[in-house]
Design a protein around this motif. Structure first.
Motif, mmCIF file in Angstrom:
data_model
loop_
_atom_site.group_PDB
_atom_site.id
_atom_site.type_symbol
_atom_site.label_atom_id
_atom_site.label_comp_id
_atom_site.label_asym_id
_atom_site.label_seq_id
_atom_site.Cartn_x
_atom_site.Cartn_y
_atom_site.Cartn_z
ATOM 1 N N SER A 137 32.157 21.188 -6.253
ATOM 2 C CA SER A 137 33.366 21.203 -5.435
ATOM 3 C C SER A 137 34.045 19.837 -5.413
ATOM 4 C CB SER A 137 33.020 21.637 -4.004
ATOM 5 O OG SER A 137 34.151 21.588 -3.161
ATOM 6 N N LEU A 138 33.259 18.787 -5.235
ATOM 7 C CA LEU A 138 33.827 17.444 -5.150
ATOM 8 C C LEU A 138 34.297 16.930 -6.506
ATOM 9 C CD1 LEU A 138 31.297 15.819 -2.670
ATOM 10 C CD2 LEU A 138 33.683 16.374 -2.204
ATOM 11 N N LEU A 139 33.625 17.356 -7.578
ATOM 12 C CA LEU A 139 33.978 16.890 -8.923
ATOM 13 C C LEU A 139 34.881 17.881 -9.649
ATOM 14 C CD1 LEU A 139 30.499 15.483 -10.053
ATOM 15 C CD2 LEU A 139 32.418 14.245 -9.043
ATOM 16 N N ARG A 140 35.360 18.897 -8.919
ATOM 17 C CA ARG A 140 36.286 19.895 -9.455
ATOM 18 C C ARG A 140 35.736 20.596 -10.687
ATOM 19 N NH1 ARG A 140 42.168 16.829 -8.649
ATOM 20 N NH2 ARG A 140 41.910 16.458 -6.396
ATOM 21 N N GLY A 141 34.451 20.889 -10.636
ATOM 22 C CA GLY A 141 33.811 21.666 -11.689
ATOM 23 C C GLY A 141 33.392 20.891 -12.910
ATOM 24 N N ALA A 142 33.689 19.606 -12.972
ATOM 25 C CA ALA A 142 33.312 18.782 -14.122
ATOM 26 C C ALA A 142 31.883 18.286 -13.928
ATOM 27 C CB ALA A 142 34.273 17.611 -14.278
ATOM 28 N N MET A 143 30.923 18.915 -14.623
ATOM 29 C CA MET A 143 29.511 18.616 -14.378
ATOM 30 C C MET A 143 28.813 18.029 -15.602
ATOM 31 S SD MET A 143 29.050 19.582 -11.196
ATOM 32 C CE MET A 143 27.469 20.310 -10.736
ATOM 33 N N ASP A 144 29.586 17.507 -16.544
ATOM 34 C CA ASP A 144 28.973 16.835 -17.683
ATOM 35 C C ASP A 144 28.488 15.458 -17.251
ATOM 36 O OD1 ASP A 144 31.269 14.695 -18.671
ATOM 37 O OD2 ASP A 144 32.103 16.516 -17.754
ATOM 38 N N ALA A 145 27.697 14.830 -18.080
ATOM 39 C CA ALA A 145 27.056 13.567 -17.712
ATOM 40 C C ALA A 145 28.072 12.480 -17.373
ATOM 41 C CB ALA A 145 26.142 13.100 -18.846
ATOM 42 N N ASN A 146 29.154 12.359 -18.152
ATOM 43 C CA ASN A 146 30.149 11.316 -17.891
ATOM 44 C C ASN A 146 30.835 11.526 -16.546
ATOM 45 O OD1 ASN A 146 29.688 9.934 -20.293
ATOM 46 N ND2 ASN A 146 31.224 11.108 -21.425
ATOM 47 N N SER A 147 31.175 12.781 -16.225
ATOM 48 C CA SER A 147 31.826 13.073 -14.944
ATOM 49 C C SER A 147 30.890 12.813 -13.779
ATOM 50 C CB SER A 147 32.303 14.535 -14.918
ATOM 51 O OG SER A 147 33.275 14.767 -15.923
ATOM 52 N N LEU A 148 29.607 13.137 -13.958
ATOM 53 C CA LEU A 148 28.627 12.892 -12.906
ATOM 54 C C LEU A 148 28.463 11.400 -12.646
ATOM 55 C CD1 LEU A 148 25.948 15.549 -13.922
ATOM 56 C CD2 LEU A 148 27.460 15.650 -11.923
ATOM 57 N N LEU A 149 28.454 10.615 -13.720
ATOM 58 C CA LEU A 149 28.349 9.158 -13.550
ATOM 59 C C LEU A 149 29.575 8.608 -12.827
ATOM 60 C CD1 LEU A 149 26.842 8.078 -16.996
ATOM 61 C CD2 LEU A 149 25.803 7.706 -14.748
ATOM 62 N N SER A 150 30.750 9.144 -13.164
ATOM 63 C CA SER A 150 31.979 8.692 -12.507
ATOM 64 C C SER A 150 31.992 9.072 -11.030
ATOM 65 C CB SER A 150 33.202 9.289 -13.212
ATOM 66 O OG SER A 150 33.276 8.858 -14.562
ATOM 67 N N GLY A 151 31.363 10.203 -10.713
ATOM 68 C CA GLY A 151 31.341 10.679 -9.336
ATOM 69 C C GLY A 151 30.044 10.400 -8.613
ATOM 70 N N LEU A 152 29.348 9.338 -9.028
ATOM 71 C CA LEU A 152 28.019 9.046 -8.486
ATOM 72 C C LEU A 152 28.038 8.848 -6.974
ATOM 73 C CD1 LEU A 152 25.076 8.648 -9.259
ATOM 74 C CD2 LEU A 152 25.557 6.229 -9.645
ATOM 75 N N ALA A 153 29.088 8.239 -6.456
ATOM 76 C CA ALA A 153 29.169 8.018 -5.000
ATOM 77 C C ALA A 153 29.173 9.350 -4.259
ATOM 78 C CB ALA A 153 30.431 7.225 -4.658
ATOM 79 N N ASN A 154 29.899 10.321 -4.776
ATOM 80 C CA ASN A 154 29.934 11.647 -4.155
ATOM 81 C C ASN A 154 28.577 12.339 -4.232
ATOM 82 O OD1 ASN A 154 32.651 11.851 -3.248
ATOM 83 N ND2 ASN A 154 33.332 12.207 -5.345
ATOM 84 N N ILE A 155 27.873 12.167 -5.343
ATOM 85 C CA ILE A 155 26.547 12.764 -5.497
ATOM 86 C C ILE A 155 25.589 12.191 -4.459
ATOM 87 C CG2 ILE A 155 24.563 13.012 -7.047
ATOM 88 C CD1 ILE A 155 26.497 12.967 -9.393
#
Length: 212
Positions: A137-155
């Motif tokens: 939900s927070l990453l708008r469905g982008a769950m690849d490794a690069n997107s997860l690293l970019s959204g690490l604070a949200n994780i």
């Protein structure tokens, strides 16, 4: 608090060795006469077993494990599970004295939930789905490794909302994502620009999290 632990025999948990789980198989009622379920750790790895995110609350990985030992453990977990993980179902295995629940998030990332050997797999799967859905939900469905690293604070914020000191606090992904988003928004406001009302709202939210 999330006060519940279902007994394996009562909910018909399938084998930990390559067991698939579906949301429709989750129990609707849970024996609340036993203690709250606990989580030892949450971590996300890329396709090579490299850490994207990891947080441990209890167990050897937290108490005696250095970061190096944790990463070695994660590498072994990745090697054991990469060929089994898929995006359709969560799977669970017995691994080095733990219950390890995992699910592929994207083409090159896998989410893991680590529990005690006697922990109920369905509870761990519930946490896994809560983490997956709130992150998505927070990453708008982008769950690849690069997107997860970019959204690490949200994780990190999602993990903090779901688990506190190893206890499951929340599993509603909409609530988790909402609180994590609010916390991230407050952090982005320069400290000199934050009003007393904003501080009060954050304090009220944190207290609500503790006593809900």
């Amino acid at each position: 608090f999330f006060f519940a632990r279902a007994k394996s025999a009562q909910v018909g948990v399938r084998s930990r060795h390559r067991a698939g789980f579906h949301a429709q198989n989750m129990p609707t009622t849970i024996d609340s006469s036993v203690m709250a379920p606990g989580i030892q750790g949450l971590f996300v790895l890329d396709e090579e077993g490299k850490r994207i995110f990891a947080q441990y609350w209890t167990g050897d990985c937290k108490i005696t494990g250095t970061v190096k030992k944790q990463k070695e453990f994660e590498k072994r977990a990745s090697k054991k599970t990469t060929s089994m993980a898929n995006m359709a179902d969560a799977d669970a295995i017995s691994f080095e004295g733990y219950v390890l629940v995992f699910k592929r998030l994207g083409d090159n990332s896998i989410l893991y939930v680590l529990g005690d050997p006697d922990e109920n797999e369905l509870m761990l799967v519930t946490v896994l789905h809560a983490m997956e859905e709130s992150m998505s939900s927070l990453l708008r469905g982008a769950m690849d490794a690069n997107s997860l690293l970019s959204g690490l604070a949200n994780i990190c914020l999602c993990a903090d909302e779901i688990v506190m000191d190893g206890l499951i606090m929340e599993t509603d992904s909409m609530l988790i994502a909402g609180r994590a988003s609010m916390a991230q928004s407050i952090k982005q406001i320069p400290i000199q620009d934050q009003t007393l009302q904003q501080f009060a709202n954050v304090a009220k939210e944190k207290l609500a999290n503790v006593f809900r």
